[in-house]
Design an enzyme around this catalytic site. Structure first.
Site, PDB file in Angstrom:
ATOM      1  N   ASP A   1     -17.466  28.844 -52.068  1.00 44.45           N
ATOM      2  CA  ASP A   1     -17.250  28.982 -50.728  1.00 44.45           C
ATOM      3  C   ASP A   1     -18.275  29.554 -49.693  1.00 44.45           C
ATOM      4  O   ASP A   1     -18.459  28.959 -48.736  1.00 44.45           O
ATOM      5  CB  ASP A   1     -15.867  29.974 -50.690  1.00 44.45           C
ATOM      6  CG  ASP A   1     -14.683  29.523 -51.542  1.00 44.45           C
ATOM      7  OD1 ASP A   1     -14.847  28.717 -52.429  1.00 44.45           O
ATOM      8  OD2 ASP A   1     -13.843  30.329 -51.589  1.00 44.45           O
TER       9      ASP A   1
ATOM     10  N   GLU B   1     -13.592  37.591 -63.006  1.00 43.58           N
ATOM     11  CA  GLU B   1     -13.963  36.242 -62.137  1.00 43.58           C
ATOM     12  C   GLU B   1     -15.265  35.989 -62.130  1.00 43.58           C
ATOM     13  O   GLU B   1     -15.925  34.987 -62.270  1.00 43.58           O
ATOM     14  CB  GLU B   1     -13.394  36.503 -60.627  1.00 43.58           C
ATOM     15  CG  GLU B   1     -13.496  35.381 -59.770  1.00 43.58           C
ATOM     16  CD  GLU B   1     -12.830  35.710 -58.292  1.00 43.58           C
ATOM     17  OE1 GLU B   1     -12.629  36.809 -58.226  1.00 43.58           O
ATOM     18  OE2 GLU B   1     -12.715  34.727 -57.501  1.00 43.58           O
TER      19      GLU B   1
HETATM   20  C1  GLC Z   1     -12.409  30.742 -54.994  1.00 43.77           C
HETATM   21  C2  GLC Z   1     -13.478  30.159 -55.407  1.00 43.77           C
HETATM   22  C3  GLC Z   1     -13.089  28.666 -56.096  1.00 43.77           C
HETATM   23  C4  GLC Z   1     -11.965  28.956 -56.778  1.00 43.77           C
HETATM   24  C5  GLC Z   1     -10.831  29.839 -56.237  1.00 43.77           C
HETATM   25  C6  GLC Z   1      -9.794  30.288 -57.381  1.00 43.77           C
HETATM   26  O1  GLC Z   1     -11.958  30.425 -53.770  1.00 43.77           O
HETATM   27  O2  GLC Z   1     -14.557  30.137 -54.586  1.00 43.77           O
HETATM   28  O3  GLC Z   1     -14.189  28.038 -56.614  1.00 43.77           O
HETATM   29  O4  GLC Z   1     -11.475  27.631 -57.304  1.00 43.77           O
HETATM   30  O5  GLC Z   1     -11.507  31.150 -55.764  1.00 43.77           O
HETATM   31  O6  GLC Z   1     -10.172  30.813 -58.534  1.00 43.77           O
END
Ligand code: GLC
Length: 442
Positions: free
Chosen positions: A185, A414
């Protein structure tokens, strides 16, 4: 005596590993919401596209039926156009912004209106590998093969969507129209292009920063622009052609293109497996164009791949983890693969744990902030396996070892701080558990 000590150490290692595998399975089961897996509780309470593909691979190590169900739930959100959205809102939840009303896509089930890196052909191929002891051992009439065949048709439609709507001129490289589509992102790769996007004028309340420290999350100026783009596309009725011609953000992300390439090659193998020569031929022709498309992303000055800003028609001179993902596609000529491996080795030497998402010796590097420095398990998996395919075994093993150590010391977070190894962002994270099961701890 020495022998006893060695046996004890081996026993301890395998006990630790067995405990971690149990813990990883437990995370996937706890994040299961009845057929689909949330990335983590509260922070991400819906089904995310590429997260789910990795979860399916994690499940495939111990439950083939559940692995297929994950993909079937994801594809229940597919649009008639073939798009598989980045979020499927199977149920309501008030811990995430922007929810279905902001997207306004009018789909059932409700979904977002943009996509994410496509990994589902790779996931399906992985599931079939795990389900069979040898390529011929799956009976074509079996339940697994019947379900896999149905999924294959849908994945095909998804790939046609990428080609039709995100590369309408047939250049061989697809564009993303929102940073969220890259999956990374707030990468500094988007800073300049996103800086050209106006900020939304609508007041809104982020939920992420109430759940996770704000120094680990994207900044407010980015969110103001993320939401502007969502509002713009909603006003355009989510019509692909209008989005393509009116967007202020159009970037050929090297990471997404590499992942798409790999997924398409896995799809070709599936087309062969399901005896679908007509589609296999279309896909092969497209893959050949894609291979050439990568030349448009190669920077001679850097000796690296970069993303290309299509509105300004220039490479974005910000290397990131995505620069190494063409290795995952598996198609690199030796000289380019060697250049990538040597730059990657340099990045890893600058940090304690690889692979940092941004080079630690640059001004953009921020060791705790999301995609601006930290290490991600899924990225390590793809880069490491890409290195292995191209014969860089030692570096591949090193990255795998770092991933296992991070999980062992800091849990299934994460993402991780590349300097300290600290676990960051959400805890008990599904795709990190899946990475452990399907790759890092094997
Ligand atoms: C965030 C990350 C994305 C992922 C999501 C859920 O938005 O940047 O890549 O899919 O979280 O984990």
């Amino acid at each position: 005596m020495v022998m006893d000590r060695q046996i004890n150490t081996l026993q301890r290692v395998s006990e630790t590993r067995a405990k971690l595998i149990d813990a990883a399975r437990d995370i996937l089961r706890r994040n299961d919401r009845g057929g689909y897996t949330v990335p983590t509780d509260a922070l991400y309470p819906f089904q995310w596209n590429w997260d789910s593909a990795f979860c399916a691979m994690g499940f495939a190590t111990f439950d083939i039926d559940r692995a297929l169900t994950e993909l079937e739930f994801l594809y229940s959100g597919q649009w008639a156009s073939g798009l598989v959205p980045h979020i499927i809102f199977h149920r309501d939840a008030d811990t995430y912004f922007p929810g279905p009303q902001v997207w306004g896509t009018h789909q059932t089930p409700p979904t977002s209106g943009i996509s994410q890196p496509p990994v589902t052909a790779s996931a399906l191929a992985y599931i079939l590998d795990m389900a069979s002891t040898g390529p011929a051992s799956l009976d074509p009439e079996s339940d697994v093969m019947r379900r896999a065949r149905a999924l294959y048709e849908k994945i095909l439609a998804y790939h046609h969507w990428w080609a039709r709507e995100r590369d309408p001129d047939g250049t061989g490289i697809v564009a993303i129209l929102h940073p969220w589509e890259s999956g990374s992102d707030n990468s500094p790769v988007w800073d300049e292009a996103l800086g050209q996007v106006p900020a939304t004028q609508t007041p809104f309340q982020r939920r992420d920063v109430t759940l996770v420290d704000s120094d680990m999350r994207p900044r407010q100026w980015e969110y103001d622009r993320y939401i502007y783009l969502v509002e713009l596309y909603r006003a355009l009725g989510w019509q692909g052609d209008r989005m393509w011609s009116e967007t202020p953000f159009k970037v050929a992300d090297v990471g997404l293109n590499a992942i798409l390439m790999r997924d398409e090659l896995d799809l070709i193998a599936l087309a062969d497996r399901f005896d679908d020569p007509a589609n296999a031929q279309v896909l092969r022709a497209r893959a050949a164009r894609r291979r050439q498309g990568f030349d448009k992303l190669w920077s001679l000055e850097r000796g690296l791949y970069l993303s290309r800003d299509l509105l300004r028609d220039r490479l974005v001179d910000v290397p990131s983890h995505a620069s190494f993902l063409p290795l995952w596609a598996g198609t690199e000529p030796f000289d380019r693969a060697a250049a990538l491996a040597s730059e990657l080795a340099r990045w890893i030497n600058l940090s304690r744990f690889g692979v940092p998402t941004i080079a630690p010796d640059t001004a953009e590097f921020d060791q705790r902030r999301y995609w601006r420095g930290p290490v991600w398990g899924i990225i390590n998996w793809m880069i490491s396996e890409g290195l292995r395919r191209h014969g860089f075994i030692k570096l591949a093993d090193e990255i795998k070892g770092h991933t296992a150590a991070l999980i062992q010391d800091s849990g299934f977070s994460e993402y991780f701080d590349p300097i300290t190894g600290e676990g960051l962002g959400g805890g008990d994270f599904s795709w990190t558990a899946a990475v452990g099961l399907a790759w890092a701890l094997d």
